[in-house]
Design a protein around this motif. Structure first.
Motif, PDB file in Angstrom:
ATOM      1  N   SER A 141     -18.331  -0.970   5.888  1.00  0.00           N
ATOM      2  CA  SER A 141     -17.925  -0.805   7.290  1.00  0.00           C
ATOM      3  C   SER A 141     -17.592  -2.133   7.957  1.00  0.00           C
ATOM      4  CB  SER A 141     -19.012  -0.068   8.087  1.00  0.00           C
ATOM      5  OG  SER A 141     -19.212   1.224   7.572  1.00  0.00           O
ATOM      6  N   LEU A 142     -17.042  -3.061   7.187  1.00  0.00           N
ATOM      7  CA  LEU A 142     -16.549  -4.318   7.762  1.00  0.00           C
ATOM      8  C   LEU A 142     -15.133  -4.112   8.288  1.00  0.00           C
ATOM      9  CD1 LEU A 142     -17.774  -6.824   5.016  1.00  0.00           C
ATOM     10  CD2 LEU A 142     -18.644  -6.636   7.352  1.00  0.00           C
ATOM     11  N   PRO A 143     -14.695  -4.928   9.234  1.00  0.00           N
ATOM     12  CA  PRO A 143     -13.310  -4.825   9.705  1.00  0.00           C
ATOM     13  C   PRO A 143     -12.333  -5.022   8.558  1.00  0.00           C
ATOM     14  CG  PRO A 143     -14.608  -6.301  11.110  1.00  0.00           C
ATOM     15  CD  PRO A 143     -15.457  -5.995   9.924  1.00  0.00           C
ATOM     16  N   GLU A 144     -11.208  -4.316   8.617  1.00  0.00           N
ATOM     17  CA  GLU A 144     -10.216  -4.420   7.545  1.00  0.00           C
ATOM     18  C   GLU A 144      -9.435  -5.718   7.682  1.00  0.00           C
ATOM     19  OE1 GLU A 144      -6.488  -1.843   5.719  1.00  0.00           O
ATOM     20  OE2 GLU A 144      -8.215  -0.829   6.628  1.00  0.00           O
ATOM     21  N   PRO A 145      -9.342  -6.498   6.608  1.00  0.00           N
ATOM     22  CA  PRO A 145      -8.606  -7.768   6.684  1.00  0.00           C
ATOM     23  C   PRO A 145      -7.114  -7.583   6.458  1.00  0.00           C
ATOM     24  CG  PRO A 145      -9.557  -7.533   4.508  1.00  0.00           C
ATOM     25  CD  PRO A 145      -9.983  -6.304   5.290  1.00  0.00           C
ATOM     26  N   GLU A 146      -6.321  -8.578   6.866  1.00  0.00           N
ATOM     27  CA  GLU A 146      -4.942  -8.683   6.413  1.00  0.00           C
ATOM     28  C   GLU A 146      -4.965  -9.183   4.972  1.00  0.00           C
ATOM     29  OE1 GLU A 146      -2.109 -10.490   9.350  1.00  0.00           O
ATOM     30  OE2 GLU A 146      -3.978 -10.974  10.382  1.00  0.00           O
ATOM     31  N   LEU A 147      -3.937  -8.814   4.214  1.00  0.00           N
ATOM     32  CA  LEU A 147      -3.935  -9.096   2.776  1.00  0.00           C
ATOM     33  C   LEU A 147      -2.810 -10.048   2.407  1.00  0.00           C
ATOM     34  CD1 LEU A 147      -4.429  -5.407   1.586  1.00  0.00           C
ATOM     35  CD2 LEU A 147      -6.206  -7.136   1.894  1.00  0.00           C
ATOM     36  N   ASN A 148      -3.195 -11.171   1.785  1.00  0.00           N
ATOM     37  CA  ASN A 148      -2.221 -12.138   1.263  1.00  0.00           C
ATOM     38  C   ASN A 148      -1.152 -12.478   2.306  1.00  0.00           C
ATOM     39  OD1 ASN A 148      -3.126 -12.541  -1.590  1.00  0.00           O
ATOM     40  ND2 ASN A 148      -2.828 -10.326  -1.664  1.00  0.00           N
ATOM     41  N   VAL A 149      -1.629 -13.012   3.409  1.00  0.00           N
ATOM     42  CA  VAL A 149      -0.735 -13.346   4.520  1.00  0.00           C
ATOM     43  C   VAL A 149      -0.812 -14.845   4.805  1.00  0.00           C
ATOM     44  CG1 VAL A 149      -0.815 -11.076   5.599  1.00  0.00           C
ATOM     45  CG2 VAL A 149      -2.573 -12.770   6.157  1.00  0.00           C
ATOM     46  N   THR A 157      -5.725  12.457  -2.517  1.00  0.00           N
ATOM     47  CA  THR A 157      -5.575  12.329  -1.069  1.00  0.00           C
ATOM     48  C   THR A 157      -6.558  11.293  -0.516  1.00  0.00           C
ATOM     49  OG1 THR A 157      -4.844  14.639  -0.915  1.00  0.00           O
ATOM     50  CG2 THR A 157      -5.587  13.581   1.116  1.00  0.00           C
ATOM     51  N   GLU A 158      -7.793  11.338  -1.002  1.00  0.00           N
ATOM     52  CA  GLU A 158      -8.790  10.349  -0.566  1.00  0.00           C
ATOM     53  C   GLU A 158      -8.370   8.943  -0.978  1.00  0.00           C
ATOM     54  OE1 GLU A 158     -12.366  11.644  -2.395  1.00  0.00           O
ATOM     55  OE2 GLU A 158     -12.750  13.258  -0.949  1.00  0.00           O
ATOM     56  N   ALA A 159      -7.865   8.811  -2.206  1.00  0.00           N
ATOM     57  CA  ALA A 159      -7.454   7.497  -2.697  1.00  0.00           C
ATOM     58  C   ALA A 159      -6.247   6.980  -1.927  1.00  0.00           C
ATOM     59  CB  ALA A 159      -7.139   7.567  -4.191  1.00  0.00           C
ATOM     60  N   LEU A 160      -5.289   7.864  -1.624  1.00  0.00           N
ATOM     61  CA  LEU A 160      -4.072   7.439  -0.931  1.00  0.00           C
ATOM     62  C   LEU A 160      -4.384   6.862   0.439  1.00  0.00           C
ATOM     63  CD1 LEU A 160      -1.015   7.267  -1.063  1.00  0.00           C
ATOM     64  CD2 LEU A 160      -0.910   9.583  -0.116  1.00  0.00           C
ATOM     65  N   ALA A 161      -5.408   7.404   1.093  1.00  0.00           N
ATOM     66  CA  ALA A 161      -5.793   6.882   2.413  1.00  0.00           C
ATOM     67  C   ALA A 161      -6.301   5.447   2.332  1.00  0.00           C
ATOM     68  CB  ALA A 161      -6.875   7.780   3.018  1.00  0.00           C
ATOM     69  N   LEU A 162      -6.667   5.008   1.140  1.00  0.00           N
ATOM     70  CA  LEU A 162      -7.212   3.659   0.954  1.00  0.00           C
ATOM     71  C   LEU A 162      -6.208   2.698   0.326  1.00  0.00           C
ATOM     72  CD1 LEU A 162     -10.735   4.704  -0.379  1.00  0.00           C
ATOM     73  CD2 LEU A 162     -10.207   3.823   1.904  1.00  0.00           C
ATOM     74  N   VAL A 163      -5.022   3.190  -0.029  1.00  0.00           N
ATOM     75  CA  VAL A 163      -4.004   2.338  -0.658  1.00  0.00           C
ATOM     76  C   VAL A 163      -3.385   1.410   0.383  1.00  0.00           C
ATOM     77  CG1 VAL A 163      -1.714   2.358  -1.732  1.00  0.00           C
ATOM     78  CG2 VAL A 163      -3.488   3.920  -2.540  1.00  0.00           C
ATOM     79  N   ARG A 164      -3.210   0.152   0.004  1.00  0.00           N
ATOM     80  CA  ARG A 164      -2.591  -0.837   0.888  1.00  0.00           C
ATOM     81  C   ARG A 164      -1.606  -1.674   0.085  1.00  0.00           C
ATOM     82  NH1 ARG A 164      -5.103   2.103   3.481  1.00  0.00           N
ATOM     83  NH2 ARG A 164      -6.628   1.718   5.137  1.00  0.00           N
ATOM     84  N   PRO A 165      -0.379  -1.818   0.554  1.00  0.00           N
ATOM     85  CA  PRO A 165       0.553  -2.750  -0.103  1.00  0.00           C
ATOM     86  C   PRO A 165       0.081  -4.187   0.099  1.00  0.00           C
ATOM     87  CG  PRO A 165       1.701  -1.243   1.403  1.00  0.00           C
ATOM     88  CD  PRO A 165       0.238  -1.121   1.688  1.00  0.00           C
ATOM     89  N   GLY A 166       0.472  -5.052  -0.814  1.00  0.00           N
ATOM     90  CA  GLY A 166       0.184  -6.479  -0.643  1.00  0.00           C
ATOM     91  C   GLY A 166      -0.943  -7.014  -1.490  1.00  0.00           C
ATOM     92  N   VAL A 167      -1.743  -6.136  -2.103  1.00  0.00           N
ATOM     93  CA  VAL A 167      -2.822  -6.590  -2.977  1.00  0.00           C
ATOM     94  C   VAL A 167      -2.220  -7.071  -4.297  1.00  0.00           C
ATOM     95  CG1 VAL A 167      -4.933  -5.923  -4.179  1.00  0.00           C
ATOM     96  CG2 VAL A 167      -4.457  -5.011  -1.914  1.00  0.00           C
ATOM     97  N   ARG A 168      -2.732  -8.162  -4.834  1.00  0.00           N
ATOM     98  CA  ARG A 168      -2.089  -8.778  -5.995  1.00  0.00           C
ATOM     99  C   ARG A 168      -2.875  -8.679  -7.293  1.00  0.00           C
ATOM    100  NH1 ARG A 168       0.372 -14.117  -2.986  1.00  0.00           N
ATOM    101  NH2 ARG A 168       1.983 -12.994  -1.821  1.00  0.00           N
TER     102      ARG A 168
END
Length: 289
Positions: A192-200, A166-177
């Protein structure tokens, strides 16, 4: 084939009932040999074996296991064969035909990794594998990968490793290569840095496509690029240099990131401090370790 032929030394016994002329050289070939000895509808390859067959990135210490994970229906009990680790619960898992084998579907395969944490998997490893699963599921434009993974997890009754999954799923993001892109992203998260967009795509100020960035903080006009081993060639370095100049000429800050920036403490602290200042995050708000 007569028994005398089957007992000759030029044949290798892979498992009870299966002999081959050439010993299987890959996990896929070994799984195919074991599958030949089991009724097709009764089993599926699962857990670590399924993860490797799907191409999910796992630590070397886990990938190197010798036994195959096989799940059977609960009513039939566990498979009992030398070279297999038996599991129950096939009826609660989705199964796909993959590489000519019956393999648990990607989302269920990821959930099953929670049962093998004792083999050396960490939460970060689950996130790395989860990002890869999200990309597999995301090939359908209508799919919501993380939602599908959550549904698979919620269908389980008291699954092992549920808290960490459950902890890991909260951190999963599509788009990482790549696995290192995931680990770099997790470094940003912990700091605690702002979350970036990934491969955009990143566009020129006046319009038109400029480049695709690994990590993009659009509001702050910052691009982070993870430079893996394939960036080491002279040709690729030239391409990377041209991309950097294009971005900087258009008013973007362009930061190159390397493995040591993630794994070496002194480099990590320096990288996060520099990136935090570029993103406008006060030094006192950063979590450095």
């Amino acid at each position: 084939m007569p028994l005398s032929r089957l007992e000759r030394g030029d044949l290798t016994v892979v498992t009870r009932g299966v002999r081959v002329v050439t010993p299987p050289a890959s996990l896929q070939a070994r799984a195919a040999a074991f599958a030949a000895a089991m009724r097709r509808e009764d089993h599926a390859f699962s857990h670590v074996t399924a993860a490797i067959l799907w191409g999910l990135p796992l630590p070397t210490r886990v990938e190197g296991q010798s036994d195959l994970d096989v799940v059977w229906s609960t009513r039939r009990g566990r498979v009992r064969r030398d070279g297999c680790i038996g599991h129950r619960g096939l009826e609660s898992r989705a199964v796909s035909d993959h590489l000519g084998l019956r393999v648990t579907a990607p989302a269920d395969t990821w959930c099953d990794l929670g049962e093998v944490l004792r083999r050396g998997l960490t939460r970060d490893d689950l996130v790395v594998a989860g990002d890869a699963v999200a990309n597999l599921l995301g090939t359908d434009p209508e799919a919501e990968p993380v939602h599908l993974m959550a549904e698979s997890l919620h269908r389980r009754v008291r699954p092992r490793g549920k808290v960490m999954l459950t902890e890991a799923l909260a951190l999963v993001r599509p788009g990482v290569r790549s696995p290192m892109e995931t680990r770099t992203r997790l470094m940003f998260h912990r700091a605690s840095l702002p979350e970036p967009e990934l491969n955009v795509p990143v566009m020129f100020e006046e319009g038109g496509w400029m480049l695709e960035g690994d990590f993009v903080w659009r509001r702050q006009r910052v691009i982070g690029e993870y430079q893996g081993a394939h960036h080491a060639t002279i040709r690729q370095r030239g391409v990377d240099h041209s991309r950097r100049l294009l971005a900087e000429d258009d008013g973007w800050t362009f930061l190159e990131l390397f493995a040591d920036d993630v794994f070496t403490r002194s480099r990590r602290i320096a990288t996060l401090t520099r990136l935090g200042a570029t993103l406008g995050v006060p030094a006192g708000d950063l979590h450095l370790w």
